[in-house]
Structure formats: C-alpha cells, structure tokens
Design a protein around this motif. Structure first.
Motif, PDB file in Angstrom:
ATOM      1  N   UNK A   4      -9.323  18.443   3.690  1.00  0.00           N
ATOM      2  CA  UNK A   4      -9.479  19.894   3.637  1.00  0.00           C
ATOM      3  C   UNK A   4     -10.101  20.306   2.329  1.00  0.00           C
ATOM      4  N   UNK A   5      -9.345  21.062   1.525  1.00  0.00           N
ATOM      5  CA  UNK A   5      -9.854  21.515   0.215  1.00  0.00           C
ATOM      6  C   UNK A   5      -9.427  20.590  -0.918  1.00  0.00           C
ATOM      7  N   UNK A   6      -8.683  19.524  -0.602  1.00  0.00           N
ATOM      8  CA  UNK A   6      -8.186  18.630  -1.627  1.00  0.00           C
ATOM      9  C   UNK A   6      -8.639  17.194  -1.353  1.00  0.00           C
ATOM     10  N   UNK A   7      -8.129  16.280  -2.199  1.00  0.00           N
ATOM     11  CA  UNK A   7      -8.460  14.868  -2.070  1.00  0.00           C
ATOM     12  C   UNK A   7      -7.188  14.088  -1.796  1.00  0.00           C
ATOM     13  N   UNK A   8      -7.199  13.256  -0.766  1.00  0.00           N
ATOM     14  CA  UNK A   8      -6.060  12.412  -0.430  1.00  0.00           C
ATOM     15  C   UNK A   8      -6.313  11.009  -0.954  1.00  0.00           C
ATOM     16  N   UNK A   9      -5.317  10.436  -1.639  1.00  0.00           N
ATOM     17  CA  UNK A   9      -5.484   9.118  -2.237  1.00  0.00           C
ATOM     18  C   UNK A   9      -4.567   8.078  -1.626  1.00  0.00           C
ATOM     19  N   UNK A  10      -4.987   6.825  -1.709  1.00  0.00           N
ATOM     20  CA  UNK A  10      -4.194   5.699  -1.236  1.00  0.00           C
ATOM     21  C   UNK A  10      -4.389   4.538  -2.212  1.00  0.00           C
ATOM     22  N   UNK A  11      -3.292   3.828  -2.505  1.00  0.00           N
ATOM     23  CA  UNK A  11      -3.355   2.654  -3.371  1.00  0.00           C
ATOM     24  C   UNK A  11      -2.939   1.432  -2.580  1.00  0.00           C
ATOM     25  N   UNK A  12      -3.534   0.287  -2.898  1.00  0.00           N
ATOM     26  CA  UNK A  12      -3.192  -0.964  -2.221  1.00  0.00           C
ATOM     27  C   UNK A  12      -3.403  -2.121  -3.186  1.00  0.00           C
ATOM     28  N   UNK A  13      -2.578  -3.147  -3.058  1.00  0.00           N
ATOM     29  CA  UNK A  13      -2.706  -4.359  -3.871  1.00  0.00           C
ATOM     30  C   UNK A  13      -2.978  -5.545  -2.945  1.00  0.00           C
ATOM     31  N   UNK A  14      -4.011  -6.316  -3.314  1.00  0.00           N
ATOM     32  CA  UNK A  14      -4.451  -7.436  -2.484  1.00  0.00           C
ATOM     33  C   UNK A  14      -4.361  -8.743  -3.280  1.00  0.00           C
TER      34      UNK A  14
ATOM     35  N   UNK B  89       0.844  -1.187   0.000  1.00  0.00           N
ATOM     36  CA  UNK B  89       0.000   0.000   0.000  1.00  0.00           C
ATOM     37  C   UNK B  89       0.882   1.241   0.000  1.00  0.00           C
ATOM     38  N   UNK B  90       0.322   2.335  -0.507  1.00  0.00           N
ATOM     39  CA  UNK B  90       1.090   3.566  -0.655  1.00  0.00           C
ATOM     40  C   UNK B  90       0.169   4.768  -0.536  1.00  0.00           C
ATOM     41  N   UNK B  91       0.558   5.747   0.291  1.00  0.00           N
ATOM     42  CA  UNK B  91      -0.130   7.029   0.335  1.00  0.00           C
ATOM     43  C   UNK B  91       0.248   7.802  -0.914  1.00  0.00           C
ATOM     44  N   UNK B  92      -0.750   8.219  -1.679  1.00  0.00           N
ATOM     45  CA  UNK B  92      -0.498   8.855  -2.974  1.00  0.00           C
ATOM     46  C   UNK B  92      -0.405  10.371  -2.905  1.00  0.00           C
ATOM     47  N   UNK B  93      -0.663  10.951  -1.730  1.00  0.00           N
ATOM     48  CA  UNK B  93      -0.600  12.401  -1.592  1.00  0.00           C
ATOM     49  C   UNK B  93      -1.954  13.049  -1.812  1.00  0.00           C
ATOM     50  N   UNK B  94      -1.958  14.384  -1.857  1.00  0.00           N
ATOM     51  CA  UNK B  94      -3.191  15.165  -2.005  1.00  0.00           C
ATOM     52  C   UNK B  94      -3.259  15.807  -3.389  1.00  0.00           C
ATOM     53  N   UNK B  95      -4.495  15.912  -3.895  1.00  0.00           N
ATOM     54  CA  UNK B  95      -4.719  16.414  -5.249  1.00  0.00           C
ATOM     55  C   UNK B  95      -5.940  17.335  -5.259  1.00  0.00           C
ATOM     56  N   UNK B  96      -5.969  18.238  -6.228  1.00  0.00           N
ATOM     57  CA  UNK B  96      -7.084  19.175  -6.336  1.00  0.00           C
ATOM     58  C   UNK B  96      -8.336  18.505  -6.864  1.00  0.00           C
ATOM     59  N   UNK B  97      -8.167  17.474  -7.693  1.00  0.00           N
ATOM     60  CA  UNK B  97      -9.318  16.768  -8.269  1.00  0.00           C
ATOM     61  C   UNK B  97      -9.545  15.447  -7.538  1.00  0.00           C
ATOM     62  N   UNK B  98     -10.746  14.938  -7.663  1.00  0.00           N
ATOM     63  CA  UNK B  98     -11.150  13.756  -6.906  1.00  0.00           C
ATOM     64  C   UNK B  98     -10.282  12.534  -7.225  1.00  0.00           C
ATOM     65  N   UNK B  99      -9.973  12.305  -8.486  1.00  0.00           N
ATOM     66  CA  UNK B  99      -9.239  11.098  -8.865  1.00  0.00           C
ATOM     67  C   UNK B  99      -7.899  11.412  -9.505  1.00  0.00           C
ATOM     68  N   UNK B 100      -7.322  12.581  -9.184  1.00  0.00           N
ATOM     69  CA  UNK B 100      -6.012  12.930  -9.720  1.00  0.00           C
ATOM     70  C   UNK B 100      -4.925  11.945  -9.333  1.00  0.00           C
TER      71      UNK B 100
END
Length: 314
Positions: free
Chosen positions: A274-284, A209-220
């Motif tokens: 906050x005002x952005x979207x935080x993403x996370x990826x994971x492989x199962x 799994x990996x924290x992908x950071x924050x982005x201005x768009x929902x699925x950036x």
C-alpha cells in the motif's frame, strides 16, 4: 459492471538525500495517462491525462529525452506549463474513485505512483486500497506461452496485428495500445479472466525467516533487533557480522559467521505494501543465488576501490 483502469506513466529518474543523508534514486512522474475500461467488453468509458511539472529535479536526465518521442524544447514547454504533483495527485485519485483496479504493461507503474504520493507527503483515506494486474505477464502466459523473456508493448501490438499510427513511449499512446492489446486478447480468449503473476520461486528454504512488519521508509525494517543483532538459527549463538550488500533494488544481504556452524547469509527483502514497505528477513546456510548475488556485488565494490587507488597513484 467491473471497471478496470489502464495506467501508463512516464518519469524522470533523479536523486535526493533522505533523512539519513543517503543519496537515493527517485522516479519523479512527468506524465500520467489512464483509461477506464469495462472488464467484460473492453469498451472505453473515460480517460485522464496530464503532464506534471517536476519539483525534485531541476533538469531532466538525458535518458528521459532519449526514451520519449518529444524534442527537448517541446517536452520542456509541456512540463513548464503543467500542474505539480501536489495538485495532480489528489485530482487523479478522485478520478479513479475508491478501490481502483489498475492494469499496466509490466509491474512498475503503480509502485512509482505510490512512491510519488509518499515523496510529496500526500496521504490517502484510511480505507483506501488498490489492486493491479500485469497485462504483460498475462500476454506471456496466454499468447506466447513463454515466460523466458518479457515482450515489449510494441512487440505485442505488432504480433496482435494492431495498427500503430501513434508513437510508443508516450504515456497516453502506450495506455491506448495497452487497451487495444486487452481487447484483442478478449477476442481471442472468450473466457479470459484476470490473474496475477505468481510469487517467485524461493529456491532452497531458509533456516529461519521472520516477517518484519510494515514501515514508512523503504529500509526501516533493517532497524529491527533481529536484523541488527541476529543469532544463529541452529545453536542460538550471536553471529559475527559482515558487510551489507545491496544485491537487488529490493534485497540486502549480509554474510555472517557462526563459530560452530560457519558461514551463513542474512537476507532482508522488501515489497510495496500500500503506502508503506513490508520487510522480511531470512537466514540461509545453502544460499545458492543469494550467495552469488552477494559475491557479485562485493566484487564490484572491490573493483571500484582498486580503480580509485590506481587513479590516486597515477
């Protein structure tokens, strides 16, 4: 003195096309109501209420009319004479003050509020932040002792024996009832403190799994290399990619294949930051519910394709 801001919103769901041309839903606010309440006593200190003239949609969805306690002409007149969000949004933030602490019944309103600021490209001060609590969850935990189902505000008000002289599903009325429920809970639990809903149990841990950071768009976050070109977390070989499926409003899942370790699932999830979207990826490998959600979404698309083929053939 700690001050809580009880918040309730009403919105109309419409659709627009983003920069990629994708047709995406948007919950456009049409009413906002809030009350400042003293945390320790439940005393009401101040209030804010306004209807909002919609800009993204020319007409209201029929479901909006069904939910709200207004006649069509009455609601239309209220919205036509109301300010737009470009004026209302900054005025509401000014009334809230810095670092507001919101309380809502459920966990959708603050997210919808922030989405409307983003849609209208209204910025916040660099150090602005907010916190919010879900009184519905607190009621489930303290009063009902049952987390199996989410009680409506009307059900809770009835169980707490609060007088119901006002209609439900009006932002102002529902804010008032939420404050009344909070006061009743204060009376019942003298040492009551605010607490958050815990994160959902993830089930089987992922292989990677990996924290992908924050982005201005929902699925950036899906544009990250680790997501576009994933490797097998066991052997490091590039994965053969399948099709993305949107399994929940906050989750995309892709079924992948490793030549050595066979089927794997790549899941990308997001949450509001906050005002952005935080993403996370994971492989199962053993994806459990994630794999089931993927299969269910895939079946729906297949069934829709078959229906189209029958219609064309007919």
């Amino acid at each position: 003195m700690a001050v809580l801001i009880f918040l309730d919103l009403e919105w109309n769901t419409t659709f627009y096309r983003n920069k990629s041309g994708e047709r995406v839903p948007f919950n456009e606010l049409i009413e906002v109501a809030a009350m400042k309440v003293e945390q320790d006593t439940g005393a009401m200190l101040d209030s804010f209420h306004s209807y909002i003239h919609p800009r993204a949609s020319r007409k209201l969805d029929s479901r909006t009319y069904r939910l709200l306690p207004y006649e069509r002409d009455e609601l239309r007149a209220l919205l036509d004479s109301a300010p737009g969000f470009l004026d209302l949004g900054p005025a509401f933030l000014h009334w809230c003050g810095p670092d507001p602490v919101f309380v809502e019944w459920g966990n959708n309103d603050v997210e919808v509020l922030l989405d409307n600021f983003a849609f209208h490209r209204l910025s916040f001060d660099a150090d602005w932040k907010c916190e919010y609590f879900d009184l519905q969850y607190m009621y489930q935990k303290l009063v009902e002792g049952d987390l199996g189902c989410q009680p409506s505000l009307e059900k809770a008000v009835t169980e707490l024996e609060i007088e119901t002289d006002l209609d439900f599903h009006s932002a102002w009325n529902d804010t008032y009832y939420t404050v009344m429920a909070y006061q009743a809970m204060l009376d019942r639990f003298e040492d009551m403190t605010m607490f958050h809903r815990p994160p959902k149990h993830k089930g089987v841990p992922p292989l990677w799994e990996l924290e992908l950071g924050s982005y201005e768009t929902r699925w950036g976050c899906k544009n990250r290399r680790e997501v576009e070109h994933p490797d097998c977390p066991i052997c490091g070989q590039p994965l053969l990619l399948g099709r993305w499926m949107r399994t929940t409003p906050m989750e995309y899942v892709m079924r992948c294949k490793c030549l050595e370790h066979r089927r794997l699932y790549l899941a990308v999830t997001i949450e509001k930051d906050g005002r952005q979207w935080a993403g996370k990826a994971a492989i199962y490998k053993e994806a459990g519910p994630i794999a089931e959600r993927y299969r269910k979404a895939y079946r729906k698309i297949q069934e829709g394709g078959r229906r189209k083929e029958k219609k064309v053939a007919g």
